[in-house]
Motif scaffolding. Structure first.
Motif, PDB file in Angstrom:
ATOM      1  N   LEU A 172     -31.194  -7.717  -0.017  1.00  0.00           N
ATOM      2  CA  LEU A 172     -32.563  -7.210   0.091  1.00  0.00           C
ATOM      3  C   LEU A 172     -33.435  -8.258   0.766  1.00  0.00           C
ATOM      4  N   THR A 173     -34.453  -7.805   1.500  1.00  0.00           N
ATOM      5  CA  THR A 173     -35.452  -8.728   2.016  1.00  0.00           C
ATOM      6  C   THR A 173     -36.760  -8.423   1.298  1.00  0.00           C
ATOM      7  N   GLU A 174     -37.425  -9.496   0.893  1.00  0.00           N
ATOM      8  CA  GLU A 174     -38.689  -9.353   0.186  1.00  0.00           C
ATOM      9  C   GLU A 174     -39.603 -10.489   0.621  1.00  0.00           C
ATOM     10  N   GLY A 175     -40.569 -10.192   1.480  1.00  0.00           N
ATOM     11  CA  GLY A 175     -41.467 -11.234   1.974  1.00  0.00           C
ATOM     12  C   GLY A 175     -40.715 -12.294   2.748  1.00  0.00           C
ATOM     13  N   THR A 176     -40.778 -13.528   2.254  1.00  0.00           N
ATOM     14  CA  THR A 176     -40.121 -14.647   2.937  1.00  0.00           C
ATOM     15  C   THR A 176     -38.704 -14.894   2.428  1.00  0.00           C
ATOM     16  N   ALA A 177     -38.198 -13.992   1.579  1.00  0.00           N
ATOM     17  CA  ALA A 177     -36.900 -14.222   0.945  1.00  0.00           C
ATOM     18  C   ALA A 177     -35.862 -13.173   1.309  1.00  0.00           C
ATOM     19  N   ILE A 178     -34.621 -13.628   1.366  1.00  0.00           N
ATOM     20  CA  ILE A 178     -33.464 -12.742   1.410  1.00  0.00           C
ATOM     21  C   ILE A 178     -32.796 -12.911   0.052  1.00  0.00           C
ATOM     22  N   ILE A 179     -32.675 -11.820  -0.670  1.00  0.00           N
ATOM     23  CA  ILE A 179     -32.115 -11.860  -2.014  1.00  0.00           C
ATOM     24  C   ILE A 179     -30.745 -11.201  -1.979  1.00  0.00           C
ATOM     25  N   VAL A 180     -29.744 -11.930  -2.463  1.00  0.00           N
ATOM     26  CA  VAL A 180     -28.356 -11.490  -2.369  1.00  0.00           C
ATOM     27  C   VAL A 180     -27.729 -11.418  -3.751  1.00  0.00           C
ATOM     28  N   SER A 236     -40.038 -34.839  13.003  1.00  0.00           N
ATOM     29  CA  SER A 236     -39.413 -35.410  11.807  1.00  0.00           C
ATOM     30  C   SER A 236     -37.909 -35.169  11.819  1.00  0.00           C
ATOM     31  N   ARG A 237     -37.168 -36.141  11.300  1.00  0.00           N
ATOM     32  CA  ARG A 237     -35.713 -35.998  11.163  1.00  0.00           C
ATOM     33  C   ARG A 237     -35.330 -36.125   9.694  1.00  0.00           C
ATOM     34  N   HIS A 238     -36.301 -35.890   8.818  1.00  0.00           N
ATOM     35  CA  HIS A 238     -36.075 -36.040   7.378  1.00  0.00           C
ATOM     36  C   HIS A 238     -35.052 -35.021   6.898  1.00  0.00           C
ATOM     37  N   ILE A 239     -34.139 -35.452   6.045  1.00  0.00           N
ATOM     38  CA  ILE A 239     -33.053 -34.587   5.587  1.00  0.00           C
ATOM     39  C   ILE A 239     -33.545 -33.509   4.615  1.00  0.00           C
ATOM     40  N   ALA A 240     -34.625 -33.792   3.892  1.00  0.00           N
ATOM     41  CA  ALA A 240     -35.154 -32.836   2.908  1.00  0.00           C
ATOM     42  C   ALA A 240     -36.114 -31.880   3.605  1.00  0.00           C
ATOM     43  N   ARG A 241     -35.570 -30.767   4.051  1.00  0.00           N
ATOM     44  CA  ARG A 241     -36.393 -29.772   4.733  1.00  0.00           C
ATOM     45  C   ARG A 241     -35.914 -28.384   4.331  1.00  0.00           C
ATOM     46  N   VAL A 242     -36.767 -27.402   4.510  1.00  0.00           N
ATOM     47  CA  VAL A 242     -36.380 -26.022   4.222  1.00  0.00           C
ATOM     48  C   VAL A 242     -35.601 -25.502   5.416  1.00  0.00           C
ATOM     49  N   ARG A 243     -34.469 -24.907   5.153  1.00  0.00           N
ATOM     50  CA  ARG A 243     -33.632 -24.324   6.200  1.00  0.00           C
ATOM     51  C   ARG A 243     -33.674 -22.813   6.036  1.00  0.00           C
ATOM     52  N   GLY A 244     -34.203 -22.096   7.013  1.00  0.00           N
ATOM     53  CA  GLY A 244     -34.228 -20.646   6.964  1.00  0.00           C
ATOM     54  C   GLY A 244     -32.893 -20.068   7.394  1.00  0.00           C
ATOM     55  N   TYR A 245     -32.593 -18.885   6.912  1.00  0.00           N
ATOM     56  CA  TYR A 245     -31.319 -18.219   7.214  1.00  0.00           C
ATOM     57  C   TYR A 245     -31.564 -16.805   7.708  1.00  0.00           C
ATOM     58  N   THR A 246     -30.608 -16.288   8.466  1.00  0.00           N
ATOM     59  CA  THR A 246     -30.617 -14.881   8.858  1.00  0.00           C
ATOM     60  C   THR A 246     -29.557 -14.166   8.025  1.00  0.00           C
ATOM     61  N   ILE A 247     -29.645 -12.850   7.957  1.00  0.00           N
ATOM     62  CA  ILE A 247     -28.683 -12.079   7.168  1.00  0.00           C
ATOM     63  C   ILE A 247     -27.247 -12.273   7.673  1.00  0.00           C
ATOM     64  N   PRO A 248     -26.989 -12.246   8.989  1.00  0.00           N
ATOM     65  CA  PRO A 248     -25.613 -12.493   9.441  1.00  0.00           C
ATOM     66  C   PRO A 248     -25.085 -13.871   9.029  1.00  0.00           C
ATOM     67  N   GLU A 249     -25.942 -14.902   9.030  1.00  0.00           N
ATOM     68  CA  GLU A 249     -25.500 -16.232   8.595  1.00  0.00           C
ATOM     69  C   GLU A 249     -25.115 -16.227   7.119  1.00  0.00           C
ATOM     70  N   ILE A 250     -25.924 -15.579   6.305  1.00  0.00           N
ATOM     71  CA  ILE A 250     -25.647 -15.518   4.865  1.00  0.00           C
ATOM     72  C   ILE A 250     -24.332 -14.787   4.607  1.00  0.00           C
ATOM     73  N   LYS A 251     -24.128 -13.669   5.295  1.00  0.00           N
ATOM     74  CA  LYS A 251     -22.871 -12.929   5.141  1.00  0.00           C
ATOM     75  C   LYS A 251     -21.683 -13.796   5.532  1.00  0.00           C
ATOM     76  N   LYS A 252     -21.793 -14.514   6.641  1.00  0.00           N
ATOM     77  CA  LYS A 252     -20.711 -15.385   7.120  1.00  0.00           C
ATOM     78  C   LYS A 252     -20.396 -16.470   6.093  1.00  0.00           C
TER      79      LYS A 252
END
Length: 65
Positions: free
Chosen positions: A52-60, A23-39
């Motif tokens: 914080l990390t909690e299950g499938t979430a990074i909470i900032v 699929s090339r659909h634009i509406a998709r979930v994009r996962g992130y890593t902590i270094p990407e979020i900081k950047k």
């Protein structure tokens, strides 16, 4: 803020399933890593005092100085 945690098993499986589907659909979930979020947040002028990390979430908790 809350971001999907790319390295969690569940979010990584979403990525694999999406990639395998071709699929090339634009509406998709994009996962992130902590270094990407900081950047991203630091480049927008935010400080990231609490991550914080909690299950499938990074909470900032971020603020502008």
């Amino acid at each position: 803020m809350q971001f999907p945690h790319f390295t969690s098993e569940k979010v990584f499986k979403w990525f694999v399933r999406y990639a395998e589907s071709g699929s090339r659909h634009i509406a998709r979930v994009r996962g992130y890593t902590i270094p990407e979020i900081k950047k991203i947040l630091n480049s927008l002028g935010f400080e990231t005092p609490k991550i914080l990390t909690e299950g499938t979430a990074i909470i900032v908790t971020a603020k502008k100085p």
